[in-house]
Enzyme design. Structure first.
Site, PDB file in Angstrom:
ATOM      1  N   SER A 144      -1.573  -3.406   1.969  1.00  0.00           N
ATOM      2  CA  SER A 144      -3.435  -3.324   1.687  1.00  0.00           C
ATOM      3  C   SER A 144      -3.725  -4.759   1.481  1.00  0.00           C
ATOM      4  O   SER A 144      -3.043  -5.461   0.587  1.00  0.00           O
ATOM      5  CB  SER A 144      -3.803  -2.357   0.782  1.00  0.00           C
ATOM      6  N   TYR A 157      -3.410   1.422  -7.132  1.00  0.00           N
ATOM      7  CA  TYR A 157      -2.989   1.393  -5.591  1.00  0.00           C
ATOM      8  C   TYR A 157      -2.327   0.107  -5.127  1.00  0.00           C
ATOM      9  O   TYR A 157      -1.292   0.150  -4.404  1.00  0.00           O
ATOM     10  CB  TYR A 157      -4.068   1.901  -4.933  1.00  0.00           C
TER      11      TYR A 157
END
Length: 248
Positions: A144, A157
């Site tokens: 990400s 995350y």
């Protein structure tokens, strides 16, 4: 005259392939000529719909349920691909879980869930890929762009995606001599249920405007990067492709 056999299509396994980026990647790889195994964890109807859409467009696809963190289930997933289509050439690790909270108030059970799917799941799938991919194959993991953006609320995350990047870079080197590439795609803000869930319109608009292209990414934007790494990008290896519209 010697009879020549026509080689079959390249075969792709797409985890998390029932919706969002995973579905777009599955459909794009099918359009590129791959036979696709659409892996899903829970929603059989969406996975079947993805496989049906691929078939209706003239491709080959089958849906298969497997928890990516379960080594026996993942082995069965690869078994199914080999039995149905003859082998595995491309693995796309699109399965993922995202829960957002400041570190101080983050629930540890949510952290554990993300670690199980995002880290253990990637590791387990990559392990089977390392054992089974045919020469000329490609592994595409998912990181990400939030790692570079360091946005508040994303600590857990982002930590899981940092682990994915480490696994990606190391596996690329461990597969020396196998003619298999290993890369990761790191999307920026992308209009999927995973991203949009829990965000108000103001937050979404602000994040859309962060890119010089002034919009959110689409699943199809990310699928294009997957297609590139799965096929023509044979000299791109051990890299993280930040598909984010220019966010820095």
């Amino acid at each position: 005259m010697n009879e020549q056999t026509t080689p079959g299509p390249r075969v792709a396994i797409v985890t998390g392939g029932s919706r969002g980026i995973g579905r777009a990647a599955a459909e794009r790889l099918a359009a590129d000529g791959c036979a696709v195994v659409v892996n899903y964890a829970e929603n059989a109807a969406e996975a079947d719909a993805t496989a049906a859409a691929i078939t209706a467009a003239g491709g080959q696809a089958v849906a298969f349920r497997a928890d990516v963190a379960d080594e026996s289930a993942v082995a069965a997933l690869f078994d199914l691909a080999e039995k149905t289509y003859g082998g595995v050439d491309v693995v796309v690790n699109a399965a993922g879980v995202m829960r957002l909270a400041p570190l101080a108030s983050a629930a540890l059970d949510e952290l554990d869930r993300m670690l199980r799917t995002n880290v253990r799941g990637t590791f387990v799938v990559d392990q089977q890929a390392a054992r089974r991919l045919r020469p000329g194959g490609a592994v595409i993991n998912f990181s990400s762009s939030v790692l570079g953006l360091a946005l508040p609320g994303y600590s857990a995350y982002a930590a899981t995606k940092g682990a994915v990047e480490a696994v990606t870079l190391i596996l690329a080197r461990e597969l020396r001599g196998r003619d298999i590439t290993v890369n990761a795609v790191a999307p920026g803000p992308t209009a999927t249920a995973l991203f949009l869930d829990g965000k108000d319109e103001e937050t979404v608009a602000r994040m859309a405007g962060a890119s010089p292209l002034e919009r959110l990414g689409t699943p199809e934007d990310i699928a294009e990067a997957v297609s590139f790494l799965a096929g023509p990008a044979r000299w791109v290896n051990g890299q993280v492709l930040r598909a984010n519209g220019g966010i820095v």
